[in-house]
Design a protein around this motif. Structure first.
Motif, PDB file in Angstrom:
ATOM      1  N   GLU A  92      46.027  42.644  40.175  1.00 12.75           N
ATOM      2  CA  GLU A  92      44.729  43.083  40.704  1.00 12.75           C
ATOM      3  C   GLU A  92      43.674  43.147  39.595  1.00 12.75           C
ATOM      4  N   GLN A  93      44.077  43.666  38.429  1.00 15.43           N
ATOM      5  CA  GLN A  93      43.126  43.863  37.329  1.00 15.43           C
ATOM      6  C   GLN A  93      42.789  42.567  36.604  1.00 15.43           C
ATOM      7  N   THR A  94      43.798  41.685  36.459  1.00 18.23           N
ATOM      8  CA  THR A  94      43.567  40.498  35.626  1.00 18.23           C
ATOM      9  C   THR A  94      43.062  39.297  36.404  1.00 18.23           C
ATOM     10  N   ALA A  95      43.265  39.273  37.722  1.00 16.35           N
ATOM     11  CA  ALA A  95      42.799  38.129  38.522  1.00 16.35           C
ATOM     12  C   ALA A  95      41.315  37.829  38.280  1.00 16.35           C
ATOM     13  N   PRO A  96      40.431  38.846  38.274  1.00 11.27           N
ATOM     14  CA  PRO A  96      39.010  38.560  38.031  1.00 11.27           C
ATOM     15  C   PRO A  96      38.765  37.958  36.640  1.00 11.27           C
ATOM     16  N   LEU A  97      39.544  38.410  35.635  1.00 12.37           N
ATOM     17  CA  LEU A  97      39.385  37.880  34.281  1.00 12.37           C
ATOM     18  C   LEU A  97      39.788  36.412  34.232  1.00 12.37           C
ATOM     19  N   ILE A  98      40.907  36.114  34.893  1.00  6.74           N
ATOM     20  CA  ILE A  98      41.390  34.729  34.910  1.00  6.74           C
ATOM     21  C   ILE A  98      40.366  33.830  35.599  1.00  6.74           C
ATOM     22  N   ASP A  99      39.752  34.344  36.661  1.00  8.80           N
ATOM     23  CA  ASP A  99      38.704  33.574  37.356  1.00  8.80           C
ATOM     24  C   ASP A  99      37.530  33.282  36.420  1.00  8.80           C
ATOM     25  N   VAL A 100      37.107  34.308  35.662  1.00 12.09           N
ATOM     26  CA  VAL A 100      35.973  34.154  34.737  1.00 12.09           C
ATOM     27  C   VAL A 100      36.286  33.085  33.689  1.00 12.09           C
ATOM     28  N   TYR A 101      37.462  33.209  33.067  1.00 10.61           N
ATOM     29  CA  TYR A 101      37.807  32.278  31.991  1.00 10.61           C
ATOM     30  C   TYR A 101      38.161  30.883  32.517  1.00 10.61           C
ATOM     31  N   SER A 102      38.719  30.819  33.726  1.00  8.98           N
ATOM     32  CA  SER A 102      39.002  29.510  34.332  1.00  8.98           C
ATOM     33  C   SER A 102      37.704  28.757  34.590  1.00  8.98           C
ATOM     34  N   ALA A 103      36.668  29.488  35.048  1.00  8.89           N
ATOM     35  CA  ALA A 103      35.373  28.870  35.323  1.00  8.89           C
ATOM     36  C   ALA A 103      34.761  28.288  34.046  1.00  8.89           C
ATOM     37  N   ARG A 104      35.164  28.836  32.892  1.00 11.48           N
ATOM     38  CA  ARG A 104      34.663  28.331  31.602  1.00 11.48           C
ATOM     39  C   ARG A 104      35.567  27.211  31.057  1.00 11.48           C
ATOM     40  N   GLY A 105      36.647  26.917  31.774  1.00 14.25           N
ATOM     41  CA  GLY A 105      37.566  25.865  31.325  1.00 14.25           C
ATOM     42  C   GLY A 105      38.406  26.263  30.128  1.00 14.25           C
ATOM     43  N   LEU A 106      38.651  27.564  29.949  1.00 13.88           N
ATOM     44  CA  LEU A 106      39.369  28.044  28.762  1.00 13.88           C
ATOM     45  C   LEU A 106      40.859  28.297  28.986  1.00 13.88           C
ATOM     46  N   VAL A 107      41.300  28.345  30.249  1.00 19.27           N
ATOM     47  CA  VAL A 107      42.664  28.800  30.542  1.00 19.27           C
ATOM     48  C   VAL A 107      43.693  27.665  30.486  1.00 19.27           C
ATOM     49  N   VAL A 108      44.785  27.931  29.750  1.00 20.75           N
ATOM     50  CA  VAL A 108      45.970  27.075  29.837  1.00 20.75           C
ATOM     51  C   VAL A 108      47.090  27.943  30.405  1.00 20.75           C
ATOM     52  N   THR A 109      47.764  27.449  31.423  1.00 20.25           N
ATOM     53  CA  THR A 109      48.817  28.226  32.087  1.00 20.25           C
ATOM     54  C   THR A 109      50.176  27.761  31.585  1.00 20.25           C
ATOM     55  N   TYR A 130      43.466  42.964  25.585  1.00 22.80           N
ATOM     56  CA  TYR A 130      42.009  43.152  25.659  1.00 22.80           C
ATOM     57  C   TYR A 130      41.380  41.774  25.712  1.00 22.80           C
ATOM     58  N   PRO A 131      40.416  41.553  26.593  1.00 22.99           N
ATOM     59  CA  PRO A 131      39.853  42.486  27.575  1.00 22.99           C
ATOM     60  C   PRO A 131      40.745  42.646  28.812  1.00 22.99           C
ATOM     61  N   ARG A 132      40.584  43.799  29.471  1.00 26.13           N
ATOM     62  CA  ARG A 132      41.341  44.077  30.699  1.00 26.13           C
ATOM     63  C   ARG A 132      40.439  44.135  31.934  1.00 26.13           C
ATOM     64  N   THR A 133      39.145  44.272  31.706  1.00 25.46           N
ATOM     65  CA  THR A 133      38.193  44.378  32.816  1.00 25.46           C
ATOM     66  C   THR A 133      37.055  43.391  32.587  1.00 25.46           C
ATOM     67  N   THR A 134      36.296  43.107  33.635  1.00 23.31           N
ATOM     68  CA  THR A 134      35.168  42.171  33.479  1.00 23.31           C
ATOM     69  C   THR A 134      34.087  42.778  32.576  1.00 23.31           C
ATOM     70  N   ASP A 135      33.958  44.108  32.566  1.00 20.98           N
ATOM     71  CA  ASP A 135      33.006  44.755  31.654  1.00 20.98           C
ATOM     72  C   ASP A 135      33.424  44.523  30.201  1.00 20.98           C
ATOM     73  N   GLN A 136      34.733  44.562  29.958  1.00 23.05           N
ATOM     74  CA  GLN A 136      35.236  44.311  28.601  1.00 23.05           C
ATOM     75  C   GLN A 136      35.043  42.842  28.224  1.00 23.05           C
ATOM     76  N   VAL A 137      35.144  41.942  29.200  1.00 21.16           N
ATOM     77  CA  VAL A 137      34.870  40.518  28.953  1.00 21.16           C
ATOM     78  C   VAL A 137      33.432  40.364  28.461  1.00 21.16           C
ATOM     79  N   ALA A 138      32.506  41.032  29.149  1.00 24.93           N
ATOM     80  CA  ALA A 138      31.087  40.955  28.784  1.00 24.93           C
ATOM     81  C   ALA A 138      30.854  41.498  27.380  1.00 24.93           C
ATOM     82  N   GLU A 139      31.550  42.579  27.039  1.00 29.03           N
ATOM     83  CA  GLU A 139      31.387  43.165  25.705  1.00 29.03           C
ATOM     84  C   GLU A 139      31.969  42.249  24.637  1.00 29.03           C
ATOM     85  N   LEU A 140      33.128  41.633  24.918  1.00 30.81           N
ATOM     86  CA  LEU A 140      33.727  40.692  23.962  1.00 30.81           C
ATOM     87  C   LEU A 140      32.801  39.491  23.768  1.00 30.81           C
TER      88      LEU A 140
END
Length: 198
Positions: free
Chosen positions: A151-168, A87-97
């Motif tokens: 397919e489901q997580t790519a948008p989430l990774i994009d959102v968090y990458s734009a915030r500079g939060l992702v470490v791969t 969790y989150p799995r969707t961009t709507d869940q990202v917004a809620e978190l």
């Protein structure tokens, strides 16, 4: 205070790493799958709702998933931080978190993205299926699950990458080696484990 989100494909060892990181940082590993199972087995009102969707073979809707996670994050052990898995799995869940954490004046510290070679993951999951006697987990089914994950997580990774939060992190290799990679990456972000004895 450590607030982590772990993202990774099925078979990448995410569950194992979640347990090890929760221990290292002394925070609860919060898995939506585990929460669903707990609520269903203890027959809570939320659990009864979840069960009705599961029995119908339907996805648990975002609103219910959000409510269950919000409830879990209010528990005392999550006051000093947490590790989210699933969790989150969707961009709507990202917004809620974002809304839930924002209400507390906090936010996620780091999103750990565990990657793994698809063929290697398929081989791992086929081996696990054979050990557990799950004949329905064929290579075709597993590859489909991996496609859905991407397919489901790519948008989430994009959102968090734009915030500079992702470490791969490369998820292939011995469990301890992968954990060390994650701990080094988190230390570089200023997050140091409270224990290194895993």
């Amino acid at each position: 205070m450590t607030r982590l989100l772990l993202i990774g494909p099925p078979g990448a060892g995410k569950g194992t790493q979640a347990e090890r990181l929760a221990l290292a940082f002394d925070v609860p590993a919060i898995s939506t799958g585990d929460i669903f199972r707990y609520n269903v087995t203890t027959n809570t009102p939320l659990g009864l709702e979840v069960k009705s969707f599961m029995n119908a073979g339907a996805y648990v809707p975002d609103t219910l998933t959000n409510a269950i996670v919000a409830d879990r994050l209010k528990e005392a052990d999550a006051a000093t931080g947490f590790l989210l898995d699933g969790y989150p799995r969707t961009t709507d869940q990202v917004a809620e978190l974002d809304r839930l954490l924002g209400a507390e004046g906090t936010q996620l510290d780091v999103v750990v993205l565990i990657t793994a070679d698809t063929d290697e993951v398929v081989a791992r999951l086929l081996k696990r299926a054979a050990e557990q006697g799950r004949a329905d987990d064929t290579a075709e089914v597993i590859r489909h699950r991996l496609d859905v994950y991407t397919e489901q997580t790519a948008p989430l990774i994009d959102v968090y990458s734009a915030r500079g939060l992702v470490v791969t992190i490369d998820g292939l290799g011995a469990v301890e080696v992968v954990t060390d990679r994650i701990l080094v990456a988190l230390a570089e972000r200023g997050l140091r484990a409270s224990t290194t004895t895993l």
